[in-house]
Motif scaffolding. Structure first.
Motif, PDB file in Angstrom:
ATOM      1  N   LEU A  80       0.813  -1.216   0.000  1.00  0.00           N
ATOM      2  CA  LEU A  80       0.000   0.000   0.000  1.00  0.00           C
ATOM      3  C   LEU A  80       0.847   1.267   0.000  1.00  0.00           C
ATOM      4  O   LEU A  80       0.333   2.355  -0.257  1.00  0.00           O
ATOM      5  N   ARG A  81       2.120   1.134   0.277  1.00  0.00           N
ATOM      6  CA  ARG A  81       3.029   2.278   0.132  1.00  0.00           C
ATOM      7  C   ARG A  81       3.364   2.519  -1.341  1.00  0.00           C
ATOM      8  O   ARG A  81       3.718   3.615  -1.730  1.00  0.00           O
ATOM      9  N   TRP A  82       3.263   1.456  -2.131  1.00  0.00           N
ATOM     10  CA  TRP A  82       3.653   1.544  -3.545  1.00  0.00           C
ATOM     11  C   TRP A  82       2.471   1.865  -4.448  1.00  0.00           C
ATOM     12  O   TRP A  82       2.638   2.522  -5.473  1.00  0.00           O
ATOM     13  N   PHE A  83       1.280   1.359  -4.096  1.00  0.00           N
ATOM     14  CA  PHE A  83       0.107   1.537  -4.951  1.00  0.00           C
ATOM     15  C   PHE A  83      -1.035   2.155  -4.153  1.00  0.00           C
ATOM     16  O   PHE A  83      -1.181   1.884  -2.957  1.00  0.00           O
ATOM     17  N   THR A  84      -1.870   2.941  -4.818  1.00  0.00           N
ATOM     18  CA  THR A  84      -3.083   3.428  -4.181  1.00  0.00           C
ATOM     19  C   THR A  84      -4.065   2.274  -4.026  1.00  0.00           C
ATOM     20  O   THR A  84      -3.991   1.274  -4.742  1.00  0.00           O
ATOM     21  N   LYS A  85      -4.983   2.424  -3.090  1.00  0.00           N
ATOM     22  CA  LYS A  85      -5.978   1.372  -2.876  1.00  0.00           C
ATOM     23  C   LYS A  85      -6.812   1.143  -4.133  1.00  0.00           C
ATOM     24  O   LYS A  85      -7.193   0.019  -4.452  1.00  0.00           O
ATOM     25  N   LYS A 136       4.665   7.283  -6.172  1.00  0.00           N
ATOM     26  CA  LYS A 136       5.951   7.088  -6.813  1.00  0.00           C
ATOM     27  C   LYS A 136       6.615   5.832  -6.256  1.00  0.00           C
ATOM     28  O   LYS A 136       6.715   5.652  -5.048  1.00  0.00           O
ATOM     29  N   LEU A 137       7.007   4.966  -7.173  1.00  0.00           N
ATOM     30  CA  LEU A 137       7.702   3.748  -6.752  1.00  0.00           C
ATOM     31  C   LEU A 137       9.142   4.086  -6.370  1.00  0.00           C
ATOM     32  O   LEU A 137       9.876   4.698  -7.142  1.00  0.00           O
ATOM     33  N   LYS A 138       9.513   3.678  -5.165  1.00  0.00           N
ATOM     34  CA  LYS A 138      10.861   3.937  -4.686  1.00  0.00           C
ATOM     35  C   LYS A 138      11.677   2.648  -4.690  1.00  0.00           C
ATOM     36  O   LYS A 138      11.124   1.558  -4.706  1.00  0.00           O
ATOM     37  N   HIS A 139      12.982   2.819  -4.684  1.00  0.00           N
ATOM     38  CA  HIS A 139      13.857   1.648  -4.596  1.00  0.00           C
ATOM     39  C   HIS A 139      13.598   0.908  -3.297  1.00  0.00           C
ATOM     40  O   HIS A 139      13.487   1.513  -2.223  1.00  0.00           O
ATOM     41  N   VAL A 140      13.458  -0.404  -3.394  1.00  0.00           N
ATOM     42  CA  VAL A 140      13.136  -1.214  -2.227  1.00  0.00           C
ATOM     43  C   VAL A 140      14.406  -1.826  -1.660  1.00  0.00           C
ATOM     44  O   VAL A 140      15.113  -2.570  -2.341  1.00  0.00           O
ATOM     45  N   ASN A 141      14.691  -1.499  -0.412  1.00  0.00           N
ATOM     46  CA  ASN A 141      15.794  -2.113   0.315  1.00  0.00           C
ATOM     47  C   ASN A 141      15.205  -3.269   1.134  1.00  0.00           C
ATOM     48  O   ASN A 141      14.464  -3.048   2.089  1.00  0.00           O
ATOM     49  N   ILE A 142      15.505  -4.481   0.734  1.00  0.00           N
ATOM     50  CA  ILE A 142      14.881  -5.656   1.352  1.00  0.00           C
ATOM     51  C   ILE A 142      15.139  -5.695   2.857  1.00  0.00           C
ATOM     52  O   ILE A 142      14.230  -5.966   3.652  1.00  0.00           O
ATOM     53  N   ARG A 143      16.389  -5.400   3.250  1.00  0.00           N
ATOM     54  CA  ARG A 143      16.720  -5.462   4.670  1.00  0.00           C
ATOM     55  C   ARG A 143      15.921  -4.440   5.462  1.00  0.00           C
ATOM     56  O   ARG A 143      15.353  -4.757   6.520  1.00  0.00           O
ATOM     57  N   LYS A 144      15.827  -3.216   4.943  1.00  0.00           N
ATOM     58  CA  LYS A 144      15.063  -2.178   5.640  1.00  0.00           C
ATOM     59  C   LYS A 144      13.571  -2.497   5.642  1.00  0.00           C
ATOM     60  O   LYS A 144      12.860  -2.194   6.600  1.00  0.00           O
TER      61      LYS A 144
END
Length: 403
Positions: free
Chosen positions: A79-84, A204-212
């Motif tokens: 839900l941080r990446w896409f709107t509902k 806006k799609l942001k770079h995903v840090n898997i660990r974070k």
């Protein structure tokens, strides 16, 4: 997590508008639930004898539900990446496509891959609808909206089992063909949702840090359980879905194993929806007047009592019990998740709802495994009702505990 902003929406759209989608989700789920465990049973009979195939259904369901837990857990990040709005479009279209393809899949591995894809979408739909309802609840309150959602959900499911079994008969006992109808219904629901005219600004799609990301999810889960009342809310919801998981998975199998026809199974499942429809018309007002815990306690305890009876009887008396304990389920259906919505601030619901929703899928991991152990230990599928009896009693104790 900040609430999504709506750039445009039709003026007549309210929280009740989103509850109307329950007509589509309920109709589709009613079709799928009527034949799902029987499809799995037919697949596992290729590899095992009948008793072991029944146990294998439980193992598959547990692994399948564990996958759903991870999807629900990650829903807050999704839900941080896409709107509902965009996410509901994607998930409903995915469900429509997967179910249509599952009706024609011949190889077991093809069905299983599509099954997991549809489970991803179904989990997200189950997260999105309550969040939309909460956004537009205003002064109505989630009690009435929840009751309305489940009312439409059950109206849709009323004729679904008989329709599913009729389709099975048309296609010579092929339990997969009803999935086609379920897919068409989801495409229809997608068109209905499009009529709401909702517009949201894409994120806006942001770079995903898997660990974070994993660290954030872990911190989010710990924070959720530290909030007052959330552990109780989680365990009560867990108990409700433990009962539901065992019932949905094993009632069709037990009915067929007792020598009844597919048509009888369809009738039993359809009649069992009537208590939900009748009680859903009043339960919203009853919860407002008498509180949520009373109806949950009545549901848990009566379900436990009927489960004990179902363990020792057969024939038409067993079918009667399967119908009667739907009254127990109807008392709980609109109340089981209200402890979350009533005590969690609205601005934080989208952030924590994914964690709370794992209480929907975790029972489907644990209960089928316990069901498999009971079947193996006692040598009969009816032994699984011991699980629902114990779960009903324990859930009541948690509900009325002081902490």
């Amino acid at each position: 997590m900040a609430r999504d902003k709506y750039l445009a929406i039709r003026k007549n759209v309210t929280g009740f508008s989103f509850t109307n989608l329950g007509l589509f989700t309920g109709f589709s789920s009613g079709i799928v639930n009527a034949v799902y465990s029987l499809v799995l049973l037919s697949i596992f009979k290729i590899f095992f004898n009948e008793e072991m195939a029944s146990a294998a259904v439980g193992v598959y369901a547990a692994v399948y539900a564990l996958f759903a837990v991870f999807v629900g857990f990650f829903s807050a990040e999704i839900l941080r990446w896409f709107t509902k709005t965009r996410l509901l479009y994607i998930t409903m279209a995915t469900l429509g496509a997967c179910y249509c393809m599952m009706s024609f899949s011949v190889k077991p591995e093809t069905f299983i891959v599509l099954d997991y894809a549809s489970q991803t979408a179904l989990t997200l739909v189950s997260v999105l609808l309550p969040l939309f309802m909460a956004d537009f609840s205003k002064t109505v309150g989630m009690e009435k909206l929840n009751a309305r959602l489940h009312l439409w959900d059950n109206v849709g499911a009323l004729v679904a089992p008989m329709l599913a079994m009729t389709v099975v008969g048309w296609f010579g006992g092929n339990y997969r063909m009803p999935f086609l109808g379920a897919g068409i219904i989801y495409f229809s629901g997608l068109l209905f949702f499009k009529h709401f005219g909702i517009v949201q600004k894409d994120k806006k799609l942001k770079h995903v840090n898997i660990r974070k990301t994993f660290r954030a999810l872990r911190i989010n889960a710990i924070s959720f359980f530290k909030k007052p009342g959330m552990l109780r809310a989680y365990l009560v919801n867990f108990g409700f879905y433990a009962l539901r998981s065992v019932r949905l998975l094993y009632v069709p199998i037990v009915v067929i194993e007792n020598g009844f026809s597919n048509e009888t199974l369809g009738i039993v499942l359809s009649i069992g929806i009537l208590p939900y429809i009748i009680i859903d018309m009043f339960i919203g007002k009853w919860m407002k007047k008498y509180g949520v815990r009373l109806w949950l306690a009545l549901g848990f305890l009566s379900f436990a009592a009927f489960s004990v009876i179902a363990t020792f009887i057969t024939g038409y008396a067993l079918l009667a019990v399967f119908i009667l304990w739907q009254i127990s389920g109807a008392f709980m259906e609109s109340a089981h998740d209200l402890m979350f919505f009533n005590y969690m601030p609205k601005r934080q619901q989208a952030r924590y709802y994914g964690v709370f929703r794992t209480s929907v899928n975790f029972p489907s991991v644990i209960a089928p495994v316990l069901g498999t152990l009971c079947i193996t230990l006692f040598g009969t599928t009816s032994a699984v009702w011991l699980i629902t009896a114990v779960a009903g009693v324990l859930s009541t104790l948690v509900l009325w505990s002081k902490r």
